[in-house]
Design a protein around this motif. Structure first.
Motif, PDB file in Angstrom:
ATOM      1  N   GLY A 283       0.805  -1.214   0.000  1.00  0.00           N
ATOM      2  CA  GLY A 283       0.000   0.000   0.000  1.00  0.00           C
ATOM      3  C   GLY A 283       0.835   1.259   0.000  1.00  0.00           C
ATOM      4  N   LYS A 284       0.172   2.369   0.205  1.00  0.00           N
ATOM      5  CA  LYS A 284       0.804   3.669   0.108  1.00  0.00           C
ATOM      6  C   LYS A 284       1.838   3.866   1.202  1.00  0.00           C
ATOM      7  N   THR A 285       2.983   4.382   0.819  1.00  0.00           N
ATOM      8  CA  THR A 285       4.061   4.666   1.773  1.00  0.00           C
ATOM      9  C   THR A 285       4.478   6.129   1.640  1.00  0.00           C
ATOM     10  N   ALA A 286       5.106   6.635   2.695  1.00  0.00           N
ATOM     11  CA  ALA A 286       5.575   8.023   2.662  1.00  0.00           C
ATOM     12  C   ALA A 286       6.704   8.166   1.645  1.00  0.00           C
ATOM     13  N   LYS A 287       6.686   9.262   0.905  1.00  0.00           N
ATOM     14  CA  LYS A 287       7.691   9.473  -0.132  1.00  0.00           C
ATOM     15  C   LYS A 287       8.894  10.222   0.428  1.00  0.00           C
ATOM     16  N   GLY A 288      10.056   9.937  -0.133  1.00  0.00           N
ATOM     17  CA  GLY A 288      11.249  10.709   0.163  1.00  0.00           C
ATOM     18  C   GLY A 288      11.934  10.363   1.467  1.00  0.00           C
ATOM     19  N   LEU A 289      12.993  11.135   1.743  1.00  0.00           N
ATOM     20  CA  LEU A 289      13.797  10.915   2.946  1.00  0.00           C
ATOM     21  C   LEU A 289      13.060  11.425   4.181  1.00  0.00           C
ATOM     22  N   PRO A 290      13.330  10.826   5.327  1.00  0.00           N
ATOM     23  CA  PRO A 290      12.678  11.303   6.558  1.00  0.00           C
ATOM     24  C   PRO A 290      13.243  12.657   6.958  1.00  0.00           C
ATOM     25  N   PRO A 291      12.441  13.505   7.592  1.00  0.00           N
ATOM     26  CA  PRO A 291      12.965  14.791   8.068  1.00  0.00           C
ATOM     27  C   PRO A 291      13.958  14.585   9.206  1.00  0.00           C
ATOM     28  N   PHE A 292      14.989  15.415   9.230  1.00  0.00           N
ATOM     29  CA  PHE A 292      15.978  15.328  10.310  1.00  0.00           C
ATOM     30  C   PHE A 292      15.495  16.215  11.451  1.00  0.00           C
ATOM     31  N   ARG A 293      15.022  15.577  12.517  1.00  0.00           N
ATOM     32  CA  ARG A 293      14.478  16.313  13.661  1.00  0.00           C
ATOM     33  C   ARG A 293      14.585  15.439  14.903  1.00  0.00           C
ATOM     34  N   PRO A 294      14.616  16.044  16.082  1.00  0.00           N
ATOM     35  CA  PRO A 294      14.663  15.239  17.316  1.00  0.00           C
ATOM     36  C   PRO A 294      13.366  14.486  17.513  1.00  0.00           C
ATOM     37  N   PRO A 295      13.396  13.406  18.263  1.00  0.00           N
ATOM     38  CA  PRO A 295      12.168  12.642  18.508  1.00  0.00           C
ATOM     39  C   PRO A 295      11.174  13.460  19.329  1.00  0.00           C
ATOM     40  N   PHE A 296       9.909  13.141  19.179  1.00  0.00           N
ATOM     41  CA  PHE A 296       8.881  13.805  19.976  1.00  0.00           C
ATOM     42  C   PHE A 296       8.877  13.220  21.382  1.00  0.00           C
ATOM     43  N   PHE A 297       8.862  14.111  22.382  1.00  0.00           N
ATOM     44  CA  PHE A 297       8.873  13.666  23.767  1.00  0.00           C
ATOM     45  C   PHE A 297       7.475  13.665  24.387  1.00  0.00           C
ATOM     46  N   SER A 298       6.491  13.912  23.568  1.00  0.00           N
ATOM     47  CA  SER A 298       5.094  13.809  23.993  1.00  0.00           C
ATOM     48  C   SER A 298       4.262  13.495  22.759  1.00  0.00           C
ATOM     49  N   GLU A 299       3.029  13.096  22.977  1.00  0.00           N
ATOM     50  CA  GLU A 299       2.165  12.740  21.852  1.00  0.00           C
ATOM     51  C   GLU A 299       0.742  13.185  22.137  1.00  0.00           C
ATOM     52  N   LYS A 300       0.151  13.814  21.140  1.00  0.00           N
ATOM     53  CA  LYS A 300      -1.237  14.229  21.243  1.00  0.00           C
ATOM     54  C   LYS A 300      -2.126  13.189  20.576  1.00  0.00           C
ATOM     55  N   THR A 301      -3.085  12.684  21.316  1.00  0.00           N
ATOM     56  CA  THR A 301      -4.056  11.742  20.772  1.00  0.00           C
ATOM     57  C   THR A 301      -5.412  12.430  20.682  1.00  0.00           C
ATOM     58  N   GLU A 302      -6.398  11.697  20.239  1.00  0.00           N
ATOM     59  CA  GLU A 302      -7.727  12.281  20.097  1.00  0.00           C
ATOM     60  C   GLU A 302      -8.311  12.695  21.446  1.00  0.00           C
ATOM     61  N   ASN A 303      -7.971  11.941  22.488  1.00  0.00           N
ATOM     62  CA  ASN A 303      -8.595  12.180  23.789  1.00  0.00           C
ATOM     63  C   ASN A 303      -7.698  12.892  24.794  1.00  0.00           C
ATOM     64  N   GLU A 304      -6.360  12.764  24.633  1.00  0.00           N
ATOM     65  CA  GLU A 304      -5.461  13.305  25.649  1.00  0.00           C
ATOM     66  C   GLU A 304      -4.083  13.557  25.061  1.00  0.00           C
ATOM     67  N   THR A 305      -3.253  14.186  25.873  1.00  0.00           N
ATOM     68  CA  THR A 305      -1.860  14.400  25.513  1.00  0.00           C
ATOM     69  C   THR A 305      -0.987  13.562  26.428  1.00  0.00           C
ATOM     70  N   LEU A 306      -0.198  12.697  25.836  1.00  0.00           N
ATOM     71  CA  LEU A 306       0.694  11.829  26.611  1.00  0.00           C
ATOM     72  C   LEU A 306       2.018  12.535  26.823  1.00  0.00           C
ATOM     73  N   SER A 307       2.424  12.688  28.076  1.00  0.00           N
ATOM     74  CA  SER A 307       3.691  13.331  28.398  1.00  0.00           C
ATOM     75  C   SER A 307       4.839  12.350  28.262  1.00  0.00           C
ATOM     76  N   PHE A 308       6.042  12.877  28.404  1.00  0.00           N
ATOM     77  CA  PHE A 308       7.237  12.033  28.350  1.00  0.00           C
ATOM     78  C   PHE A 308       7.191  10.968  29.436  1.00  0.00           C
ATOM     79  N   LYS A 309       6.721  11.363  30.618  1.00  0.00           N
ATOM     80  CA  LYS A 309       6.610  10.409  31.723  1.00  0.00           C
ATOM     81  C   LYS A 309       5.629   9.296  31.383  1.00  0.00           C
ATOM     82  N   ASP A 310       4.517   9.639  30.773  1.00  0.00           N
ATOM     83  CA  ASP A 310       3.516   8.633  30.409  1.00  0.00           C
ATOM     84  C   ASP A 310       4.088   7.642  29.401  1.00  0.00           C
ATOM     85  N   ILE A 311       4.822   8.154  28.425  1.00  0.00           N
ATOM     86  CA  ILE A 311       5.380   7.282  27.388  1.00  0.00           C
ATOM     87  C   ILE A 311       6.426   6.336  27.975  1.00  0.00           C
ATOM     88  N   THR A 312       7.298   6.879  28.839  1.00  0.00           N
ATOM     89  CA  THR A 312       8.331   6.026  29.435  1.00  0.00           C
ATOM     90  C   THR A 312       7.718   4.967  30.339  1.00  0.00           C
TER      91      THR A 312
END
Length: 596
Positions: A283-312
């Motif tokens: 199926g469909k895949t992302a085109k081109g090289l990945p962007p050079f950037r630091p990893p995300f230390f939090s994540e926003k979901t539909e219901n909440e925002t997960l902090s770095f502590k939550d992810i770890t």
């Protein structure tokens, strides 16, 4: 061929007394850290680059291109194992090639996604790329710390039976996990037991096109592998035509994964172009090289925002299991090929190379990587001379990301599944059951525990195996071998070290053989094989000396090492007596007993 010359130049510029004449410890350490010898140790590329030749360049180009054609289809397939979009396999495949070229001490090893690492990651990231990339960053930091602090000895606590049990279980888990793609099934759970249940429950939904293509790909891969394994080297007087045919066959057999995947993609494209939905496609895949950037230390979901502590917290034990298993897998492979090709690796430098690869890899959306046995074998067999071949491999991956991503749409999942199944089949060593039973039956316990528990959860299997191995080790340490002899005077010869876990066992033995005997008798303890004692041993010996004195008996220590003797003397034990040999102690005690 070139293993005998790689990293053999031991000439290094050392700072001499004239260059750093100082009595200050800090200045001396600073000079040592800044010396050319230290820089060469931390940048192994400086060891082989000055000797680089056109012949090495030719062989490294061939090896790098061959590995590149192997890594691209495998990376796509392993991303599927990790539960990530296929492009993340390629994102994880090029950074290690460039970093290891500068920092690595093995000419053969290639860093990238592997079946085992992908399976481990799948247990923690739950199909979430943000979790995967952050896990890579944290694993890299942990591995760098281990390398800087020289904590590589921690890997020694994972015994071979535990490692083998994990690998055998992983081979079955990964292999069976691809059966759903061979059959064209959907919505199959990730957990192994549920996977088996639902695969058989929905087997009636099997797609004929997927299973036909998958089985054909497996047969072709096995045939090409068999051909490569049974090819004989050509004689010098062989005709040019025969040599050319052998070279072509060897190339196709070596790059069999790429050949099968590309061929399957062409077939799928033809069917799709005729509006025939026969195969389950990537199926469909992302085109081109990945962007050079630091990893995300939090994540926003539909219901909440997960902090770095939550992810770890969600990653949990993965922050310990994945870095250690990654190091263990890579260093084991590097040592094996170093021994085969006659060179040595620097373990702590290898740990730093892997750690930095993961740290930098997280900036290009990589998931955790380690050394690959299969691709390392290909690299070695094609005659790599230095890690420079990795530059070619990394370039092949980057070119694939830049220009070939739209074509990956047509790769059938059954073809990728066949690549994975054929890659993990050799990982299952069925002979290990017989070997462990024949050589050391006790080692079957951690092996079987790890093997069985890994089908429930990979991390639980590894932890359970390590704990059981540690208990077995502690039991052996706490029960030292003691040779007992003598009639009038009992002689106890320690056959192993004497530490605090073993002291109670030793004390009970001595009490039973000497003080509790009828009549009680003096004793000689031979410390010939003991090179270290702790404070617990000293305190228990002090108590034993007092008990012997109360019964008007003697306790003599013989053949003490300098280290052990210095500890006893520092403790200033009352009634402490030592002798240079058992015979001298016997003569002394026999004379004393006669006088009495």
């Amino acid at each position: 061929m070139s293993g005998s010359v790689y990293l053999r130049d031991e000439r290094a510029h050392l700072i001499t007394e004239n260059e750093c004449m100082t009595d200050k410890p800090f200045t001396r350490r600073l000079c040592s850290c800044c010396s050319y010898a230290t820089v060469r140790k931390r940048l192994p590329i400086l060891n082989w680059l000055p000797q680089y030749s056109l012949q090495w360049l030719k062989l490294d180009l061939i090896a790098g291109l061959t590995v590149g054609l192997t890594v691209v289809p495998q990376a796509l397939a392993y991303a599927e194992v990790a539960g990530l979009p296929v492009q993340y396999g390629l994102y994880s495949s090029f950074m290690g090639c460039f970093v290891y070229c500068v920092l690595g001490t093995s000419k053969d090893i290639t860093l990238g996604p592997t079946a085992i690492m992908s399976l481990l990651c799948a247990s923690y990231i739950d199909h979430d790329p943000i979790y995967a990339v952050l896990l890579t960053f944290l694993c890299g930091i942990i591995q760098c710390v281990i390398g800087i602090l020289h904590l590589g000895f921690l890997l020694d606590f994972i015994s071979f039976p535990v490692l083998k049990g994990f690998i055998c279980a992983a081979a079955i888990t990964i292999g069976f996990g691809q059966v759903k793609n061979i059959l064209g099934l959907h919505n199959i759970p990730q957990q192994f037991v549920l996977q088996v249940y639902y695969t058989f429950l929905r087997i009636h939904e099997t797609r004929v096109g997927d299973v036909t293509l998958g089985l054909i790909c497996i047969v072709i891969l096995l045939c090409l592998k068999f051909m490569k394994g049974h090819m004989k080297s050509t004689e010098p007087n062989t005709s040019f035509l025969v040599k050319s045919c052998c070279t072509i066959i060897w190339f196709f057999a070596t790059a069999r994964n790429a050949v099968v995947v590309l061929s399957a993609a062409v077939v799928a494209f033809v069917f799709t172009d005729h509006n025939l939905d026969v195969f389950t496609l990537t199926g469909k895949t992302a085109k081109g090289l990945p962007p050079f950037r630091p990893p995300f230390f939090s994540e926003k979901t539909e219901n909440e925002t997960l902090s770095f502590k939550d992810i770890t917290e969600d990653l949990g034990a993965g922050l310990a299991v994945i870095p250690l298993m990654g190091l263990l897998e890579s260093i084991s492979i590097a040592k094996a090929f170093g021994s085969e090709n006659d060179y040595r690796i620097d373990t702590n430098q290898e740990i730093l190379a892997i750690g930095l690869t993961n740290v930098l890899g997280s900036f290009v959306s990589s998931y955790p990587v380690t050394g690959s046995f299969g691709r390392t074998a290909v690299n070695s067999q094609t005659g790599s001379c230095t890690p420079a071949g990795g530059l070619v491999t990394g370039s092949v991956v980057l070119l694939s990301l830049a220009y070939l991503m739209p074509l990956f749409y047509y790769i059938p999942k059954a073809a990728l599944a066949s690549v994975i199944i054929c890659a993990v089949l050799p990982m299952f060593d069925y002979t290990i059951f017989k070997k462990l039973w024949k050589v050391k039956k006790m080692d079957m316990l951690p092996f079987l525990l790890t093997f069985i528990m890994c089908f429930w959860e990979i991390q639980y299997g590894i932890v359970a195996g390590v704990i059981l191995s540690s208990f077995i080790l502690l039991y052996r340490v706490s029960r030292p071998q003691i040779q007992i002899s003598g009639e009038g005077v009992v002689v106890l010869k320690l056959q192993s070290e004497l530490n605090f876990p073993a002291m109670q066992y030793f004390s009970d033995k001595l009490y039973k053989e000497a003080l509790k005997a009828s009549p009680p008798r003096s004793a000689i303890v031979d410390f010939h094989r003991v090179n270290y004692i702790d404070y617990t041993v000293v305190k228990e010996m002090e108590d034993l000396l007092r008990q012997f004195k109360d019964k008007k008996l003697s306790l003599v220590f013989t053949r003490l090492s300098k280290e052990v003797l210095s500890v006893f003397l520092a403790a200033n034990l009352k009634g402490f007596t030592c002798s240079h040999s058992v015979e001298a102690a016997l003569q002394s005690l026999t004379g004393t007993e006669t006088l009495r």
